[in-house]
Design an enzyme around this catalytic site. Structure first.
Site, PDB file in Angstrom:
ATOM      1  N   GLU A   1       0.852  -1.264   0.040  1.00 60.36           N
ATOM      2  CA  GLU A   1       0.072   0.069   0.115  1.00 60.36           C
ATOM      3  C   GLU A   1       0.737   1.182  -0.110  1.00 60.36           C
ATOM      4  O   GLU A   1       1.577   1.414   0.909  1.00 60.36           O
ATOM      5  CB  GLU A   1      -1.085  -0.016   1.128  1.00 60.36           C
ATOM      6  CG  GLU A   1      -1.755  -0.962   1.374  1.00 60.36           C
ATOM      7  CD  GLU A   1      -2.899  -1.100   0.262  1.00 60.36           C
ATOM      8  OE1 GLU A   1      -2.856  -0.153  -0.507  1.00 60.36           O
ATOM      9  OE2 GLU A   1      -3.529  -2.107  -0.085  1.00 60.36           O
TER      10      GLU A   1
ATOM     11  N   CYS B   1      -2.077   8.740   2.862  1.00 61.01           N
ATOM     12  CA  CYS B   1      -1.994   8.340   1.589  1.00 61.01           C
ATOM     13  C   CYS B   1      -3.132   8.602   0.977  1.00 61.01           C
ATOM     14  O   CYS B   1      -3.180   8.559  -0.266  1.00 61.01           O
ATOM     15  CB  CYS B   1      -1.479   6.890   1.649  1.00 61.01           C
ATOM     16  SG  CYS B   1      -2.728   5.730   2.464  1.00 61.01           S
TER      17      CYS B   1
HETATM   18  O1  TXE Z   1       8.852   5.623   4.589  1.00 59.47           O
HETATM   19  P1  TXE Z   1       9.338   4.273   4.392  1.00 59.47           P
HETATM   20  P2  TXE Z   1       8.876   6.631   5.716  1.00 59.47           P
HETATM   21  C1  TXE Z   1       5.710   8.209   1.981  1.00 59.47           C
HETATM   22  C2  TXE Z   1       5.736   9.967   2.429  1.00 59.47           C
HETATM   23  C3  TXE Z   1       7.034   9.973   3.412  1.00 59.47           C
HETATM   24  C4  TXE Z   1       7.911   8.935   2.913  1.00 59.47           C
HETATM   25  C5  TXE Z   1       9.130   8.658   3.893  1.00 59.47           C
HETATM   26  O2  TXE Z   1       5.941  10.538   1.355  1.00 59.47           O
HETATM   27  O3  TXE Z   1       7.396  11.198   3.127  1.00 59.47           O
HETATM   28  O4  TXE Z   1       7.036   7.832   2.327  1.00 59.47           O
HETATM   29  O5  TXE Z   1       8.361   7.886   4.947  1.00 59.47           O
HETATM   30  C6  TXE Z   1      10.511   0.274   6.670  1.00 59.47           C
HETATM   31  N1  TXE Z   1      13.168  -3.419   3.763  1.00 59.47           N
HETATM   32  N2  TXE Z   1       4.739   7.639   3.001  1.00 59.47           N
HETATM   33  O6  TXE Z   1      10.500   7.193   5.692  1.00 59.47           O
HETATM   34  O7  TXE Z   1      10.890   4.424   4.367  1.00 59.47           O
HETATM   35  C7  TXE Z   1      10.631   1.571   7.511  1.00 59.47           C
HETATM   36  O8  TXE Z   1      11.483   1.185   8.656  1.00 59.47           O
HETATM   37  C8  TXE Z   1      12.125  -3.498   4.743  1.00 59.47           C
HETATM   38  C9  TXE Z   1       3.507   7.383   2.403  1.00 59.47           C
HETATM   39  O9  TXE Z   1       8.204   6.463   6.980  1.00 59.47           O
HETATM   40  O10 TXE Z   1       8.927   3.570   3.264  1.00 59.47           O
HETATM   41  C10 TXE Z   1       9.258   1.648   8.039  1.00 59.47           C
HETATM   42  O11 TXE Z   1       8.757   0.600   8.890  1.00 59.47           O
HETATM   43  N3  TXE Z   1      11.493  -2.244   5.493  1.00 59.47           N
HETATM   44  C11 TXE Z   1       2.806   6.190   3.016  1.00 59.47           C
HETATM   45  C12 TXE Z   1       8.569   1.369   6.841  1.00 59.47           C
HETATM   46  O12 TXE Z   1       9.424   0.561   6.081  1.00 59.47           O
HETATM   47  C13 TXE Z   1      12.064  -1.085   5.059  1.00 59.47           C
HETATM   48  C14 TXE Z   1       2.998   6.150   4.575  1.00 59.47           C
HETATM   49  C15 TXE Z   1       7.942   2.630   5.988  1.00 59.47           C
HETATM   50  O13 TXE Z   1       9.196   3.388   5.791  1.00 59.47           O
HETATM   51  C16 TXE Z   1      13.062  -0.672   4.228  1.00 59.47           C
HETATM   52  C17 TXE Z   1       4.116   6.549   5.043  1.00 59.47           C
HETATM   53  C18 TXE Z   1      13.678  -2.019   3.584  1.00 59.47           C
HETATM   54  N4  TXE Z   1      14.500  -1.828   2.795  1.00 59.47           N
HETATM   55  C19 TXE Z   1       5.234   7.096   4.459  1.00 59.47           C
HETATM   56  N5  TXE Z   1      13.088   0.516   4.129  1.00 59.47           N
HETATM   57  C20 TXE Z   1       1.442   6.080   2.478  1.00 59.47           C
HETATM   58  N6  TXE Z   1       1.187   6.588   1.436  1.00 59.47           N
HETATM   59  O14 TXE Z   1       0.715   5.552   3.152  1.00 59.47           O
HETATM   60  C21 TXE Z   1      12.376   0.914   5.185  1.00 59.47           C
HETATM   61  N7  TXE Z   1      11.616   0.115   5.731  1.00 59.47           N
END
Ligand code: TXE
Length: 478
Positions: A244, A278
Site C-alpha cells: 500500500e 496516503c
Molecule cells: O517511509 P518508508 P518513511 C511516504 C511519504 C513519506 C515517505 C517517507 O511520502 O514522506 O514515504 O516515509 C520500513 N526493507 N509515505 O520514511 O521508508 C521502515 O522502517 C524493509 C507514504 O516512513 O517507506 C518503516 O517501517 N522495510 C505512506 C516502513 O518501511 C523497510 C505512509 C516505511 O518506511 C525498508 C508513510 C527496507 N529496505 C510514508 N526501508 C503512505 N502513502 O501511506 C524502510 N523500511
C-alpha cells in the site's frame, strides 16, 4: 516509555536504545527503543514458523476470542494509546483516540471474520465427484508499517493475518513505534500463545531483506520506492507481497457543486491529520465557473485552522510528524514558489507554546498539473488549486498522474458523479466526501504504483492472507 521487542513471548530491550522525540515539543523524549538485529529477525522468523501449525489449527472460537479481547483492551485503553500516539506522531489527541478506537473496531471485525470465512463446495464435471475449495493461511507474515497511522495500520495487518490463521512478525516505523509496543502487550494479555505474534523494532533497512526472503508473505505500507525495493527483494524467493503505497489524490470541484459540501470535503480531505494520509487530497481541480467563489471560501477555511501542540484541546492541526518530513514539505513549498505558484495561505512555520515542527496549512493558487507540486506525493499540509475549463479537462487532469489511490468529486449531478466513478482509475472514489477516511469493512487500496498485491480490509483481505486449495473427491469409493 521503554520500548521492548517481543520474540517467542519474551520481552527484550537490550542493545543500543534510540529515542523518539515529540514533534509538538522537541525537548521531550517520548520513548527509547531497541533496534532489531539480523539475529533477532532470524529468531522471530523461526518461532513464527514453529507456531504456525498449532495456531492455524487452533479452535476458531478461541482465535476469535483472542482477537475480540484485544479489541476490548484497545477500547478500554483508547485514551492512553491515543495520548501516546499524539505525543509520538503529532496527531491531535482527538485524532489519536479516534485512530485507537478504529484499531479496536478492526480487531472486533476480524474476530467475526474468523467464524465467517467460508469455503466453497462444487459439483464436479465427473459423475460421483465433488470439489471443495478451501482457504488456508499463507504462513509466516511480515507486516512492515509506516509512522502516519501507528496503531490503525499495525492493527489492520495483524488482526487480518491472525484471523486467517497466520503467524506474524510486525515491524512498525522507527519514527513512532510506541503504539505497536502497546498493541503487542494487549495481544499477550488477550491470551495469544507465545511466538504467534512477534514484534521487531528499528529501521527496516537492517532486517528488511531477511524478512522479505524468509517470510511467506510481506504486507507493507509506506513510501513507493521502498515498496518497489521490497518487491525486487521478494522476487527470487517468490515471497507473496502486498504493497500500500503513495497517492497524489485529486479532488474535483464542478460548477454544479454544493459550495458548503465542496469546501468542507476539500479542507478536511487535504489538511486533516496534517495532510499525512496516503488518501489525502493533494490536487484540487476546480472548473472555472465556481473557481473564484470556491477559492475564496477555501482560503477562509484553511486560514481558520488552529495549528498547535497535539495535546492542546484547541488544536485542529498538529505538527508535522518528524524533521525529515518537515524538510521535505518545506522543499516542495520552496520549489513551488520558485516555479511561479502563488501562496494563498500558509507556506511558513508557525510559532507555538513549545518548540515543534509546526507548519501552517498551505494552499497554492495558479498551479498546473506539470508542476512538481502536483506530480509527487508531498504527504504534508500542502496542496495546489488547478483551474480547468470543464469536466472533460478535470477528468483528464485527474488521470494525468501515475499514483491512483483515492479520488474525489464534488457535484450535485448524479450523471457527473457516475461518469467520474466509471472513468477514474483510482482504487477508491468519493462523491461529495473527503478523499480520505477509509472504513474497515470494505476494501482499501489502489492500482500500481499506488498499490500491489490485493486489497486490505474487509473480507477482501482474505485474498492476500490465505492460499486456495482445490480438492477433488470421488465419492464412489468412500
Ligand atoms: O517511509 P518508508 P518513511 C511516504 C511519504 C513519506 C515517505 C517517507 O511520502 O514522506 O514515504 O516515509 C520500513 N526493507 N509515505 O520514511 O521508508 C521502515 O522502517 C524493509 C507514504 O516512513 O517507506 C518503516 O517501517 N522495510 C505512506 C516502513 O518501511 C523497510 C505512509 C516505511 O518506511 C525498508 C508513510 C527496507 N529496505 C510514508 N526501508 C503512505 N502513502 O501511506 C524502510 N523500511
Amino acid at each position: 516509555m521503554l520500548g521492548r521487542q517481543l520474540i517467542d513471548g519474551q520481552w527484550r530491550s537490550e542493545g543500543t536504545l534510540i529515542p523518539t522525540v515529540n514533534p509538538s515539543d522537541l525537548d521531550e523524549i517520548v520513548g527509547q527503543y531497541p533496534q532489531a538485529s539480523l539475529a533477532d529477525a532470524q529468531e522471530a522468523l523461526a518461532v513464527a514458523r514453529a507456531q504456525l501449525p498449532s495456531w492455524s489449527r487452533t479452535n476458531i472460537q478461541k482465535r476469535a476470542d483472542i482477537l475480540r479481547k484485544t479489541g476490548d483492551l484497545l477500547l478500554a485503553r483508547a485514551n492512553d494509546v491515543g495520548t501516546l500516539l499524539a505525543r509520538e506522531e503529532g496527531k491531535t489527541l482527538a485524532e489519536g483516540i479516534g485512530e485507537t478506537v478504529r484499531a479496536a473496531q478492526v480487531f472486533h471485525y476480524f474476530a467475526g471474520e474468523v467464524l465467517r470465512h467460508p469455503g466453497q463446495w462444487h459439483d464436479s464435471l465427473r459423475d460421483g465427484h465433488n470439489v471443495i475449495v478451501s482457504y488456508e493461511p499463507v504462513g509466516v507474515v511480515a507486516a512492515i508499517t509506516p509512522w502516519n497511522f501507528p496503531i490503525a495500520i499495525p492493527a489492520w495487518k495483524t488482526a487480518a493475518a491472525l484471523a486467517y490463521g497466520n503467524t506474524v512478525i510486525l515491524k512498525p516505523s522507527e519514527f513512532a513505534p510506541g503504539c505497536a509496543v502497546q498493541l503487542a502487550e494487549m495481544l499477550v494479555e488477550a491470551g495469544l500463545p507465545a511466538g504467534v505474534f512477534n514484534l521487531l523494532l528499528g529501521n527496516g533497512r537492517v532486517i528488511g531483506q531477511t524478512l522479505v526472503e524468509e517470510a511467506d508473505a510481506v504486507t507493507f505500507t509506506g513510501a513507493t520506492p521502498t515498496g518497489r525495493h521490497i518487491l525486487q527483494m521478494a522476487a527470487p524467493a517468490m515471497t507473496k507481497v502486498q504493497l500500500e503505497l503513495g497517492g497524489k489524490n485529486p479532488f474535483i470541484v464542478l460548477d454544479d457543486a454544493d459550495l458548503d459540501v465542496a469546501v468542507e470535503a476539500a479542507a478536511q480531505g487535504t489538511w486533516g491529520q496534517t495532510g499525512q494520509r496516503c488518501t489525502g487530497s493533494e490536487r484540487i481541480i476546480v472548473t472555472k465557473g465556481i473557481h473564484d467563489a470556491f477559492v475564496e471560501r477555501l482560503i477562509k477555511a484553511v486560514d481558520a485552522f488552529r495549528v498547535g501542540h497535539a495535546l492542546d484541546s484547541s488544536t485542529q492541526i498538529g505538527p508535522v510528524a518528524n524533521l525529515a518530513q518537515l524538510e521535505k514539505n518545506l522543499g516542495f513549498i520552496e520549489r513551488a514558489r520558485a516555479s511561479g505558484a502563488e501562496v494563498a495561505v500558509g507556506g511558513h512555520l508557525v510559532e507555538a507554546r513549545t518548540r515543534g515542527h509546526f507548519l501552517a496549512p498551505t494552499l497554492f493558487l495558479d498551479t498546473d498539473n506539470r508542476m512538481e507540486l502536483n506530480r509527487e506525493e508531498i504527504f504534508g499540509p500542502v496542496a495546489g488549486i488547478i483551474k480547468v475549463e470543464d469536466f472533460d479537462e478535470a477528468i483528464a487532469v485527474a488521470g494525468d498522474c501515475e499514483l491512483a489511490l483515492s479520488s474525489g468529486i464534488a457535484t450535485t449531478s448524479l450523471r457527473n458523479a457516475e461518469r467520474y466513478r466509471r472513468e477514474s482509475t483510482a482504487g477508491m472514489v468519493t462523491v461529495n466526501a473527503p478523499t480520505a477516511g477509509v472504513e474497515y469493512h470494505v476494501p482499501f487500496g489502489g492500482r500500481a504504483p499506488s498499490g500491489f498485491g490485493g486489497r486490505e480490509q474487509g473480507s477482501a483481505s482474505a485474498e492476500f492472507f490465505t492460499e486456495i486449495k482445490t480438492t477433488y473427491i470421488n465419492h464412489g469409493v468412500l
